[in-house]
Design a protein around this motif. Structure first.
Motif, PDB file in Angstrom:
ATOM      1  N   PHE A 194       0.859  -1.200  -0.055  1.00 48.66           N
ATOM      2  CA  PHE A 194      -0.039   0.182   0.036  1.00 48.66           C
ATOM      3  C   PHE A 194       0.772   1.298   0.219  1.00 48.66           C
ATOM      4  N   LYS A 195       2.238   1.094  -0.041  1.00 53.59           N
ATOM      5  CA  LYS A 195       3.001   2.223  -0.168  1.00 53.59           C
ATOM      6  C   LYS A 195       3.153   2.540  -1.579  1.00 53.59           C
ATOM      7  N   GLY A 196       2.783   3.906  -1.625  1.00 53.70           N
ATOM      8  CA  GLY A 196       2.728   4.401  -3.082  1.00 53.70           C
ATOM      9  C   GLY A 196       4.129   4.571  -3.377  1.00 53.70           C
ATOM     10  N   GLY A 197       4.401   4.345  -4.884  1.00 55.85           N
ATOM     11  CA  GLY A 197       5.717   4.321  -5.414  1.00 55.85           C
ATOM     12  C   GLY A 197       6.799   3.364  -4.985  1.00 55.85           C
ATOM     13  N   SER A 198       6.415   2.252  -4.573  1.00 57.57           N
ATOM     14  CA  SER A 198       7.252   1.093  -4.359  1.00 57.57           C
ATOM     15  C   SER A 198       7.903   0.310  -5.187  1.00 57.57           C
ATOM     16  N   GLY A 199       6.891   0.730  -6.650  1.00 54.98           N
ATOM     17  CA  GLY A 199       7.591   0.180  -7.901  1.00 54.98           C
ATOM     18  C   GLY A 199       6.586  -0.835  -8.573  1.00 54.98           C
ATOM     19  N   LYS A 200       5.494  -0.859  -7.902  1.00 51.24           N
ATOM     20  CA  LYS A 200       4.381  -1.959  -8.157  1.00 51.24           C
ATOM     21  C   LYS A 200       4.089  -1.910  -9.724  1.00 51.24           C
ATOM     22  N   THR A 201       3.944  -0.704 -10.508  1.00 50.44           N
ATOM     23  CA  THR A 201       3.554  -0.653 -11.917  1.00 50.44           C
ATOM     24  C   THR A 201       4.621  -0.961 -12.574  1.00 50.44           C
ATOM     25  N   THR A 202       6.035  -0.421 -12.214  1.00 49.93           N
ATOM     26  CA  THR A 202       7.049  -0.768 -13.018  1.00 49.93           C
ATOM     27  C   THR A 202       7.595  -2.022 -13.045  1.00 49.93           C
ATOM     28  N   THR A 203       7.152  -2.905 -11.902  1.00 44.87           N
ATOM     29  CA  THR A 203       7.541  -4.224 -11.812  1.00 44.87           C
ATOM     30  C   THR A 203       6.488  -5.128 -12.481  1.00 44.87           C
TER      31      THR A 203
ATOM     32  N   LEU B  36      -5.256  -2.485 -12.146  1.00 45.33           N
ATOM     33  CA  LEU B  36      -6.543  -2.566 -11.087  1.00 45.33           C
ATOM     34  C   LEU B  36      -6.384  -1.179 -10.179  1.00 45.33           C
ATOM     35  N   ASP B  37      -5.384  -0.200 -10.961  1.00 46.45           N
ATOM     36  CA  ASP B  37      -5.344   0.859 -10.068  1.00 46.45           C
ATOM     37  C   ASP B  37      -5.992   2.130 -10.805  1.00 46.45           C
ATOM     38  N   PRO B  38      -7.166   2.725 -10.393  1.00 50.87           N
ATOM     39  CA  PRO B  38      -7.925   3.674 -10.916  1.00 50.87           C
ATOM     40  C   PRO B  38      -7.006   4.897 -11.576  1.00 50.87           C
ATOM     41  N   GLN B  39      -5.583   4.890 -10.822  1.00 49.40           N
ATOM     42  CA  GLN B  39      -4.705   5.929 -11.685  1.00 49.40           C
ATOM     43  C   GLN B  39      -4.393   5.561 -12.917  1.00 49.40           C
ATOM     44  N   ALA B  40      -4.328   4.431 -13.295  1.00 51.97           N
ATOM     45  CA  ALA B  40      -4.321   4.001 -14.662  1.00 51.97           C
ATOM     46  C   ALA B  40      -2.775   4.027 -15.395  1.00 51.97           C
TER      47      ALA B  40
ATOM     48  N   PRO C  59      -3.727  -1.391  -6.781  1.00 48.78           N
ATOM     49  CA  PRO C  59      -3.492   0.259  -6.551  1.00 48.78           C
ATOM     50  C   PRO C  59      -2.918   0.501  -5.048  1.00 48.78           C
ATOM     51  N   PRO C  60      -2.389   1.510  -4.653  1.00 51.55           N
ATOM     52  CA  PRO C  60      -1.562   1.806  -3.313  1.00 51.55           C
ATOM     53  C   PRO C  60      -2.449   1.796  -2.189  1.00 51.55           C
ATOM     54  N   GLN C  61      -3.319   0.813  -2.062  1.00 51.22           N
ATOM     55  CA  GLN C  61      -4.262   0.884  -0.762  1.00 51.22           C
ATOM     56  C   GLN C  61      -4.815  -0.405  -0.490  1.00 51.22           C
TER      57      GLN C  61
ATOM     58  N   GLN D   5      17.586  -8.266  -7.027  1.00 52.32           N
ATOM     59  CA  GLN D   5      16.839  -7.028  -6.817  1.00 52.32           C
ATOM     60  C   GLN D   5      16.682  -6.056  -7.892  1.00 52.32           C
ATOM     61  N   MET D   6      15.552  -5.267  -8.176  1.00 50.37           N
ATOM     62  CA  MET D   6      15.568  -4.584  -9.017  1.00 50.37           C
ATOM     63  C   MET D   6      16.357  -3.143  -8.796  1.00 50.37           C
ATOM     64  N   LEU D   7      17.475  -2.932  -9.628  1.00 55.24           N
ATOM     65  CA  LEU D   7      18.368  -1.759  -9.247  1.00 55.24           C
ATOM     66  C   LEU D   7      17.724  -0.662  -9.815  1.00 55.24           C
ATOM     67  N   LYS D   8      17.776   0.517  -8.919  1.00 52.25           N
ATOM     68  CA  LYS D   8      17.636   1.799  -9.365  1.00 52.25           C
ATOM     69  C   LYS D   8      18.344   2.205 -10.588  1.00 52.25           C
TER      70      LYS D   8
HETATM   71  N1  LIG Z   1      14.221   0.446 -10.787  1.00 53.95           N
HETATM   72  C1  LIG Z   1      13.921   1.734 -11.156  1.00 53.95           C
HETATM   73  N2  LIG Z   1      14.824   2.861 -11.426  1.00 53.95           N
HETATM   74  C2  LIG Z   1      14.340   4.313 -11.340  1.00 53.95           C
HETATM   75  N3  LIG Z   1      13.302   4.665 -11.300  1.00 53.95           N
HETATM   76  C3  LIG Z   1      12.346   3.769 -11.014  1.00 53.95           C
HETATM   77  C4  LIG Z   1      12.404   2.264 -11.068  1.00 53.95           C
HETATM   78  N4  LIG Z   1      11.288   1.543 -10.821  1.00 53.95           N
HETATM   79  C5  LIG Z   1      10.634   2.516 -10.542  1.00 53.95           C
HETATM   80  N5  LIG Z   1      11.039   3.848 -10.900  1.00 53.95           N
HETATM   81  C6  LIG Z   1      10.248   5.209 -10.622  1.00 53.95           C
HETATM   82  O1  LIG Z   1       9.756   5.143  -9.497  1.00 53.95           O
HETATM   83  C7  LIG Z   1       8.353   5.773  -9.580  1.00 53.95           C
HETATM   84  C8  LIG Z   1       7.367   4.991  -9.000  1.00 53.95           C
HETATM   85  O2  LIG Z   1       7.347   3.683  -9.418  1.00 53.95           O
HETATM   86  P1  LIG Z   1       6.185   2.991  -9.911  1.00 53.95           P
HETATM   87  O3  LIG Z   1       4.983   3.794 -10.500  1.00 53.95           O
HETATM   88  O4  LIG Z   1       6.438   1.815 -10.364  1.00 53.95           O
HETATM   89  O5  LIG Z   1       5.474   2.693  -8.488  1.00 53.95           O
HETATM   90  P2  LIG Z   1       4.011   2.201  -7.833  1.00 53.95           P
HETATM   91  O6  LIG Z   1       4.374   1.485  -6.658  1.00 53.95           O
HETATM   92  O7  LIG Z   1       3.307   1.709  -8.955  1.00 53.95           O
HETATM   93  O8  LIG Z   1       3.497   3.499  -7.534  1.00 53.95           O
HETATM   94  P3  LIG Z   1       1.937   3.949  -7.040  1.00 53.95           P
HETATM   95  O9  LIG Z   1       1.827   3.486  -5.511  1.00 53.95           O
HETATM   96  O10 LIG Z   1       1.723   5.208  -7.244  1.00 53.95           O
HETATM   97  O11 LIG Z   1       0.947   3.045  -8.179  1.00 53.95           O
HETATM   98  C9  LIG Z   1       8.153   5.891 -11.272  1.00 53.95           C
HETATM   99  O12 LIG Z   1       8.428   7.424 -11.514  1.00 53.95           O
HETATM  100  C10 LIG Z   1       9.113   4.960 -11.704  1.00 53.95           C
HETATM  101  O13 LIG Z   1       9.626   5.447 -13.150  1.00 53.95           O
END
Ligand SMILES: Nc1ncnc2c1ncn2[C@@H]1O[C@H](COP(=O)(O)OP(=O)(O)OP(=O)(O)O)[C@@H](O)[C@H]1O
Ligand SMILES: [Mg+2]
Length: 407
Positions: free
Chosen positions: A129-138, A158-162, A259-261, A349-352
């Motif tokens: 539920f933490k926003g920005g934890s990389g769910k969508t990217t993953t 499944l995230d209304p933010q799409a 979604p992040p909730q 791990q997924m590197l930044k």
């Molecule tokens: N491995 C990575 N390296 C650099 N940036 C990343 C990486 N993974 C994700 N990001 C960036 O971090 C931000 C958040 O990632 P992401 O949208 O995947 O998170 P989320 O958990 O889906 O967010 P939300 O909770 O808002 O749905 C995005 O801008 C994305 O481009």
């Protein structure tokens, strides 16, 4: 600028809700305009071709085998550049698998990895539920990787933010595409799931896009639960699995971007799941928040299970995201988590990487951008990390099917 289209001092006397309505409208109109300019409504996302080295790696054959097949006129015919470089479309990569299975199959090697009798549809929920934890990217990279490696994949936003939808070229406001809500709603306007599914620019990957209607599910479910005339609300947790059953023969793997909730959408996804990925950025506040998430989730799932929900996971794993191994506190946090949860942590791990975030700016994943368009070292490190994570998840999927070799 006219007074209607911009926030001005005149809005100061307005009620907050009127102001935010006006400003929300302003933002969506301007964004509309921007995206129409950048991405015309009728434009379809294309997909680049793949180099010999990439095809060899994804299909699992040597480059010399591919060259030999081409020279002998066997299998799909690649494009050849003026300098003699071969490249294949993603569709040709799938044709190659078919060709190899038909002509070069040994007992230990299967090139088309579709599930067979007795192998269950894998439904992976990506949560936190933490926003920005990389769910969508993953989710996006996993779904595309699985498609590139020959699986039949359905991604569900499944995230209304799409965000996952827009990464695949769907803009809910412009395109007015239906979402999963239409297949799981409680009233009589339900749509069969097959009518909601859309193809993507990746052969083998379909998507159910999201839109703001999904949020309605959060309000409808408690009302349906209170409705004594029907059982629909009390068994809300079966709604996604029931909808998926309509199309399950078409897919090997479903990946759900939650979604992040911790609402009814996430809970319904979790009870439809056969596996769960919990994405976690290794920083103190994120890990603390995840601890709360786990406590709440466990507390909610117990009574749901008691009410008849099946929460039968083949596996679940924590995935470290946006990791910077040279950042000492982050490395310590990974060490801390590994000590506690060792077998539940993905080994990779997924590197930044700026390659991932830069690709994201143009609504692309790293599997879509050309290596030549980026700093090669940066691209290579990022794709290596993504492939390692996704390859490990593919192995877990294949193990859940009882296979020993990733095929
Ligand atoms: N491995 C990575 N390296 C650099 N940036 C990343 C990486 N993974 C994700 N990001 C960036 O971090 C931000 C958040 O990632 P992401 O949208 O995947 O998170 P989320 O958990 O889906 O967010 P939300 O909770 O808002 O749905 C995005 O801008 C994305 O481009
Ligand atoms: Mg997201």
């Amino acid at each position: 600028m006219n007074a209607k289209s911009s926030a001005s001092a005149e809005t100061v006397g307005m009620h907050f809700e009127d102001q935010i309505l006006e400003q929300g409208d302003l933002i969506s109109k301007k964004l509309h305009l921007l995206s129409v300019q950048r991405f015309p409504p009728n434009a379809k996302k294309g997909l680049r071709s793949f180099t010999l080295a990439e095809v060899a790696a994804y299909v699992g054959v040597s480059q010399s085998t591919l060259k030999k097949l081409h020279l002998e006129g066997k299998g799909p015919s690649p494009q050849t550049s003026s300098s003699g470089r071969r490249s294949y479309t993603a569709a040709q990569m799938l044709e190659l698998r078919d060709y190899l299975d038909a002509h070069a199959r040994s007992d230990s090697r299967i090139y088309v990895p579709h599930r067979r009798a007795g192998e269950k549809l894998q439904v992976i929920a990506v949560v936190n539920f933490k926003g920005g934890s990389g769910k969508t990217t993953t989710t996006a990279h996993l779904a595309q990787y699985l498609a590139l490696t020959g699986h039949r994949v359905l991604a569900i936003d499944l995230d209304p933010q799409a965000s996952l939808s827009s990464l695949h070229g769907f803009q809910p406001e412009l395109d007015q595409v239906p979402s999963l809500y239409d297949a799981i709603r409680y009233d009589a306007n339900r749509t069969p799931l097959a009518e909601i599914i859309r193809p993507t620019n990746f052969p083998g990957l379909d998507i159910i896009p999201a839109n703001l209607d999904l949020q309605e599910y959060e309000y409808d479910t408690p009302l349906a639960m209170a409705d004594k005339s029907t059982n629909e609300g009390k068994t809300f947790f079966t709604r996604i699995s029931r909808a998926l059953a309509e199309v399950e023969d078409r897919y090997d793997v479903v990946v759900i971007d939650c979604p992040p909730q911790l609402g009814y959408l996430t809970l319904t996804a979790l009870t439809a799941a056969t596996s769960v990925l919990i994405t976690i950025h290794p920083q103190m506040l994120d890990v603390m928040s995840m601890g709360q998430f786990l406590l709440m989730l466990g507390g909610i799932l117990k009574p749901i299970r008691a009410a008849g929900a099946e929460v039968n996971l083949s596996w679940y794993r924590y995935l470290i995201t946006r990791y910077e191994p040279t950042d000492v506190p982050q490395a310590q946090m990974v060490g801390f988590m590994t000590t506690m949860f060792h077998e539940f942590m993905l080994k990779n791990q997924m590197l930044k990487s700026t390659a991932v975030s830069d690709a994201g700016i143009t609504k692309q994943t790293l599997y879509e951008v050309e290596r030549a368009a980026m700093n090669r070292g940066t691209y290579d490190r990022a794709i290596e990390s993504l492939d390692a994570v996704n390859g490990e998840i593919a192995s877990l999927i294949h193990q859940a099917w009882g296979r020993r070799v990733v095929g």
